[in-house]
Design an enzyme around this catalytic site. Structure first.
Site, PDB file in Angstrom:
ATOM      1  CE  LYS A 133      -4.306   0.289   0.579  1.00  0.00           C
ATOM      2  NZ  LYS A 133      -5.187  -0.167  -0.507  1.00  0.00           N
ATOM      3  CB  THR A 193      -2.610  -3.187  -0.369  1.00  0.00           C
ATOM      4  OG1 THR A 193      -3.863  -2.888  -0.952  1.00  0.00           O
ATOM      5  CG2 THR A 193      -1.782  -4.035  -1.319  1.00  0.00           C
ATOM      6  CD  GLN A 227      30.535  16.099 -11.757  1.00  0.00           C
ATOM      7  OE1 GLN A 227      30.474  17.337 -11.635  1.00  0.00           O
ATOM      8  NE2 GLN A 227      30.441  15.487 -12.930  1.00  0.00           N
TER       9      GLN A 227
END
Lengths: 284, 284, 284, 284
Positions: A11, A56, A211
């Site tokens: 779920k 679920t 980076q």
């Protein structure tokens, strides 16, 4: 002939708000919980036999019931509780994955709150009946440096037109996740430390590339959070282009920028301790 | 002390529209291209030395230039062209990942088009200098069956309240991706075949669970597309709850439904040929 | 001292799916209904006395109950039913506003459907106990012409840098609404006629400005739909910029475009019959 | 036969970031600017003659150039500058509408910022060559009270099933706009005052209906901001439903809530000074 590969079901996005009423000073925890289970699921896929399937809808109910019974302390603890419940409680369920988003609120008065609206705190827990892995994180933390960022000395091929720059605006929306090798004593304090580490590393790194900033941010979390063994970052480069004001007889010495939507750079990377244990499914 | 883990960088969501003008009957291809490269990237992360970095701006330029030089036939071919160019052209680039979304248009007149707006076609290509992998797919294809769907016989625990049902509405927004073991002769025809397989399997499977439907959809693609070796599906269960009209003295025999947003079930799974070759990084 | 100005309250976005089961060939109507009421609402604002307030929850229930009792033919009719019910049924309610969105589906098999995903059909109804006004419409219909569009001869001031063009791509996402002076015999046919009028006028107008295209689209709806007295259009100019490929030694004769997100032009305007009756609150 | 009705055109969502570099402590203003012009626009609609049209591209350029030349103090002042420039500078332009959104940032260090992410500040300015109107506002300010909210004593008809409540969670995402009769001395201070008024009135109003809260919020802004003559509020009732934990043998005394998405209540209203001057087009 054909065979069933990796699968899970659950779920997604159960929105639960837990209120604690200690006298006049109420507290709230505002969560978005997604659970996924796997196990003996061949039959349900091949024949529709649901005998091994915990619905679920039941998973959703469990989220609500546990919020009542156990309260919600740190989201990592709540996720662990749920994951262990599903796997330890049902023989057909061998693995649980629980992902939680938390939205922060600030108290305006005893019982009145305003949603902060800045980053969303996240966690991802896996449990297979023996070991649990915990990844904490945050997303949508938008940051910007107005200077101390350069970009030059890169590869140039026949399609390169970008001019080098010794001063640019650097902005990103941080998605960071960090894997715990153990459990910190205090999940809330650990989160606060990691969040500050990310913000401070972003602010103080003189950046020659996004980076480099990414690595500095990851390394700072590892430095400040002893139980964290790996950090993964996704940093979209939210381009801020200097507007050309020449046609209007105006210079533009780092004053007016166009904040572009798409395309955007996207820098993704991980920083680990050298002795980090294997991740298993922790990131899945 | 710390070490750099997996990383990649690139330009995300370059929106390119390619027009072909053969006389009065123009054609358009409308793409959203995301490229990511990896390779000798230790220096840029540790010191900000960009000598190995082909800028993301260059990647964007390459997308535009290739759209001109090579045109855009199938998105899989265009992605392969780009991936090979980056890896084969730069010694520091060892791996390319190219992801493309395509938005379909219908011609209304010779040069006038309306966007179809139904599913988005996708592909994901990896190339490491030796081998290329190709995953095709689609997303946001919303389908619904008004009958021939049941859900019963599932596990019940103390938190289970869901009543069993012998007739329900079943609806989902299909995200499907399929990995090619080889290259089909015709990417466009292959896509059309896979799309039809998904729609037909959804329509004709009498469903005892969404997992069963998922498996049937995956198996049908494998059956109809000989070069496909693995299918992965993500099927949110878009719940349609029968509204209780009893308080108003009305019955509701499968006539009036509330279409809920959250939470939703989420069913994920893969179906493979038994002799499917290893996936490597194809899905990353 | 202070006074209450215009106000309304209601239930927004009730998502109702109505299934009709005539033998094996089912039909579905998929709606998003928003109702707003106004009337004797001074007390509720000043003191919180709710005696005149029909709860928004009741409004939602009414949508569901009416979907059962009356079915859903054209959304305009369903909106009129609801609006009349609220005003005629409660003395404290003097005015109702009902807005509906409809999502189109195509039948794939007797009981299996795929959502079309193209434009969303809309309507807006007002009723004050005596007269009702009906505005029909659509939104998110994305269209593009690859040629027959120019832009030149415009005002130039010190901030104008845009070069004139004799051939450009013209693209927009149409939001159109048209006000009915009377009731067409058949709302579905009327909608189809108006939609075709918009698409055809866009396709066949040789455009010197998006304003000219807007007027042509509005006029065409008025021409083809005799009961329509006013058309309002919102046309974002979805810019497609020709990419400069010169740096790569490539020309670009209307072949490769960058589809930009923001900023975008936004052209808004109305076209009316000269004898159009007053609009009252029809557009509010 | 047909006639051109109200119309306007402009450039929407020009995203401009203005950096001010006073030594090491930089400042940023992050705006989303939309301009719309109207005037002698019959020809462009009827024949495509653009002689009266100042291009939307020029409007965008003007935003950037003005950000450089004049800086960006309060968004209201920047909007006024732009509106006056367009109308006073071009005889064919008779009316300008400028709408600005501002995203707030917090300084983390001299040149490093994190986006606050809470409410978005807004303004809407109209200028017709003689008079200007200014509406300030905010949107997406999400607030929640855990108690001091009731709802009972409302109308009940055959479709009413909602039980009355003497204690509920009240939550909304505030969209508020306030019209200035004059100019406050300090736009920034005025905004801060209005924002606090909204938050405080929400927190301290014991609420018998969201309409009552709305009126209190509007009245408080009028009380605290002497130059404001009218406040308009849109308050979605973000329903938090108490979860029924009875089936699990648990009580739920205001502890566990489901935060629903759709449908939602929507309360809209205005509060004015009795002597408020006419609004003209201020809200259009």
């Amino acid at each position: 002939m054909f065979t069933l590969g990796p699968n899970r079901y659950g779920k997604a996005e159960t929105r639960v708000v837990r209120v604690t009423r200690d006298g006049d000073a109420h507290r709230i925890k505002d969560l978005n919980v997604s659970t996924s289970l796997s196990g003996d699921m061949t039959d349900v896929h091949l024949t529709g036999d649901n005998a091994a399937v915990l619905p679920t809808d039941t998973q959703k109910n469990t989220v609500y019931a546990f919020a009542k019974k156990h309260g919600v302390a740190a989201i990592e603890e709540f996720a662990l509780l749920l994951a262990r419940h599903f796997v330890d409680g049902q023989p057909t369920i061998h693995h649980a994955r629980v992902e939680i988003e938390e939205y922060a609120w600030e108290r305006r008065a005893g019982h009145s709150f305003a949603r902060k609206g800045q980053e969303v705190r996240t966690c991802l827990v896996h449990y297979d009946g023996e070991t649990a892995t915990v990844v904490s994180g945050l997303t949508d933390l938008v940051v910007l440096n107005t200077t101390d960022s350069e970009f030059w000395g890169y590869l140039k091929d026949e399609y390169t037109t970008l001019p080098e720059t010794r001063d640019r605006v650097l902005a990103t929306a941080v998605t960071a996740r960090w894997r715990h090798a153990g459990e910190p004593g205090d999940w809330e304090a650990s989160y606060a430390t990691a969040r500050e580490a990310l913000l401070d590393a972003f602010a103080t790194t003189y950046s020659l590339s996004l980076q480099q900033t990414l690595y500095a941010m990851g390394a700072r979390v590892l430095t400040d959070c002893p139980d964290v063994c790996e950090v993964r970052l996704e940093l979209p480069n939210k381009h801020h282009f200097l507007v050309d004001l020449d046609p209007f007889g105006l210079d533009n010495d780092g004053e007016v920028y166009f904040a572009a939507d798409r395309p955007y750079g996207l820098i993704e990377g991980a920083v680990l301790r050298e002795d980090a244990p294997g991740a298993g499914k922790a990131w899945d």
